[in-house]
Scaffold this active site. Structure first.
Site, PDB file in Angstrom:
ATOM      1  N   HIS A  34      14.903 -19.138  33.269  1.00 44.10           N
ATOM      2  CA  HIS A  34      14.110 -19.953  32.349  1.00 44.10           C
ATOM      3  C   HIS A  34      14.517 -19.590  30.915  1.00 44.10           C
ATOM      4  CE1 HIS A  34      11.857 -16.272  31.797  1.00 44.10           C
ATOM      5  NE2 HIS A  34      11.572 -16.231  33.088  1.00 44.10           N
ATOM      6  N   GLY A  36      13.275 -17.725  28.779  1.00 37.13           N
ATOM      7  CA  GLY A  36      13.206 -16.292  28.464  1.00 37.13           C
ATOM      8  C   GLY A  36      14.538 -15.623  28.784  1.00 37.13           C
ATOM      9  N   HIS A  37      15.099 -15.959  29.956  1.00 37.07           N
ATOM     10  CA  HIS A  37      16.418 -15.420  30.311  1.00 37.07           C
ATOM     11  C   HIS A  37      17.473 -15.919  29.316  1.00 37.07           C
ATOM     12  CE1 HIS A  37      14.505 -15.444  34.460  1.00 37.07           C
ATOM     13  NE2 HIS A  37      14.877 -14.182  34.336  1.00 37.07           N
TER      14      HIS A  37
END
Ligand code: PAF
Length: 282
Positions: A34, A36-37
Site C-alpha cells: 500500500h 505506506g510501503h
C-alpha cells in the site's frame, strides 16, 4: 526490475551492484503493498542507488494460524507497483529457501519485547528477528527502511543492528494515513466501508490524547478518559492502550516526567487487528 527467488542470482546481482559502488537499500515487506510501503520505497530511492524490496509472508511471526492463512497477498499487483516505483530487484523467496528446516535458534530481544506486541502476540518478535537477520545476512544492505507504525519493531531492529554490529543505517519512515487518519496497513483490505470508518476512530482518539495529555497528571487518568472517548464507538474493541517511554519501553506513570512519551494502541474492528501510536512528548 528483476524478480529473484533463489540465492545464486541474488548473490550475482548484489555483486554487480557493489562492484559499481552502488549503495544497497532494503525494504523488507510481507507484500499486499500500500502507499505506506511506497513511502518506504520512495525513501529508499533517495538514500540508496540500488533498491531491493523483499516480499515474504513470514509464518514464524504469526501467533494465530488464521491470521497467517488470511494475510492478504497479491504478487502480480505488487510486482507492477514495484516496477512503477523504480525498484531494482524484488526478492520473493519461498518458505523452503528461507527455512529449509525448523529454525533452532531463537532471537530474544529482551525486556523491550515483553510488552505491547510482544505480550499480545506470543513469539511474534522472535519470528521478526529471525527473518530480518536472514534478510540482512543474505542482502547485506547499506541502508534499511522500516515503518514507524510498528514502532516497537523499529526499536528492536535498531537494537539488533547495534548489538550484532551490522553496518546498516536504519531509517524509520513516518506512518502514512488515509485522509480520515486511519493508518495504512495491509490488513485494512479486510475491512468493509463501515469498518474503515470505525477504524478511523483509533487515530482520532490518539490525536485527542495528544491534544489533552498536558491536562492529566498520570497515564492512568489519561487512558481512562481515552477509553471513554472510544466507548461510544460500536464495533471498536481495544486490546491495549498503553503509555510508554519509547526508548526503554517501560511504562510511564507520571505525564509530568521528561523523556520520550508515546501512546500505543491495538484494537480490533470486524475481527481485524490494527495497531497505531502517537508521540505525546519528544
Ligand atoms: O513489518 C513487516 O512487514 C514485517 O514484520 C517484516 C519487517 C517485513 C518482517 O517480516
Amino acid at each position: 526490475m528483476l524478480n529473484v527467488n533463489e540465492l545464486t542470482s541474488l548473490a550475482e546481482e548484489l555483486s554487480k551492484a557493489s562492484k559499481k559502488g552502488m549503495k544497497i537499500g532494503l525494504v523488507p515487506t510481507m507484500g499486499a503493498l500500500h502507499d505506506g510501503h511506497m513511502e518506504l520505497i520512495k525513501q529508499a530511492r533517495i538514500h540508496a542507488e540500488y533498491v531491493i524490496v523483499s516480499i515474504f509472508i513470514n509464518p514464524l511471526q504469526f501467533n494465530q494460524a488464521d491470521d497467517f492463512i488470511n494475510y492478504p497477498s497479491n504478487l502480480l499487483k505488487d510486482s507492477d507497483k514495484l516496477k512503477n516505483a523504480g525498484v531494482d530487484l524484488l526478492f520473493n523467496p519461498d518458505l523452503k529457501l528461507i527455512y529449509p528446516k525448523k529454525p533452532a535458534v531463537k532471537i530474544d530481544f529482551g525486556n523491550i519485547s515483553r510488552n505491547l506486541e510482544g505480550a499480545f502476540r506470543l513469539n511474534h518478535f522472535e519470528g521478526v528477528g529471525l527473518i530480518v537477520m536472514k534478510l540482512f545476512n543474505l542482502i547485506k544492505p547499506d541502508v534499511a527502511f522500516f515503518g514507524l507504525k510498528d514502532l516497537q519493531q523499529y526499536v528492536l531492529i535498531k537494537n539488533l543492528i547495534k548489538e550484532f554490529s551490522y553496518p546498516i543505517k536504519l531509517y524509520g519512515v513516518p506512518t502514512v494515513r488515509e485522509e480520515n487518519g486511519l493508518a495504512l496497513s495491509s490488513r485494512n483490505v479486510h475491512l468493509s466501508p463501515s469498518g474503515l470508518n470505525i477504524a478511523s476512530q483509533i487515530y482520532k482518539g490518539l490525536v485527542w490524547a495528544k491534544k489533552n495529555f498536558k491536562t492529566f497528571n498520570t497515564s492512568e487518568a489519561l487512558i481512562i478518559q481515552l477509553k471513554k472517548f472510544y466507548h461510544p464507538q460500536d464495533g471498536l474493541t481495544i486490546e491495549y492502550c498503553e503509555i510508554l517511554n519509547s526508548n526503554t519501553f517501560k511504562p510511564v506513570k507520571s505525564l509530568q516526567s521528561g523523556g520520550k512519551i508515546t501512546l500505543f494502541i491495538a484494537a480490533y474492528v470486524e475481527s481485524v487487528r490494527l495497531i497505531d501510536n502517537i508521540s505525546l512528548q519528544e
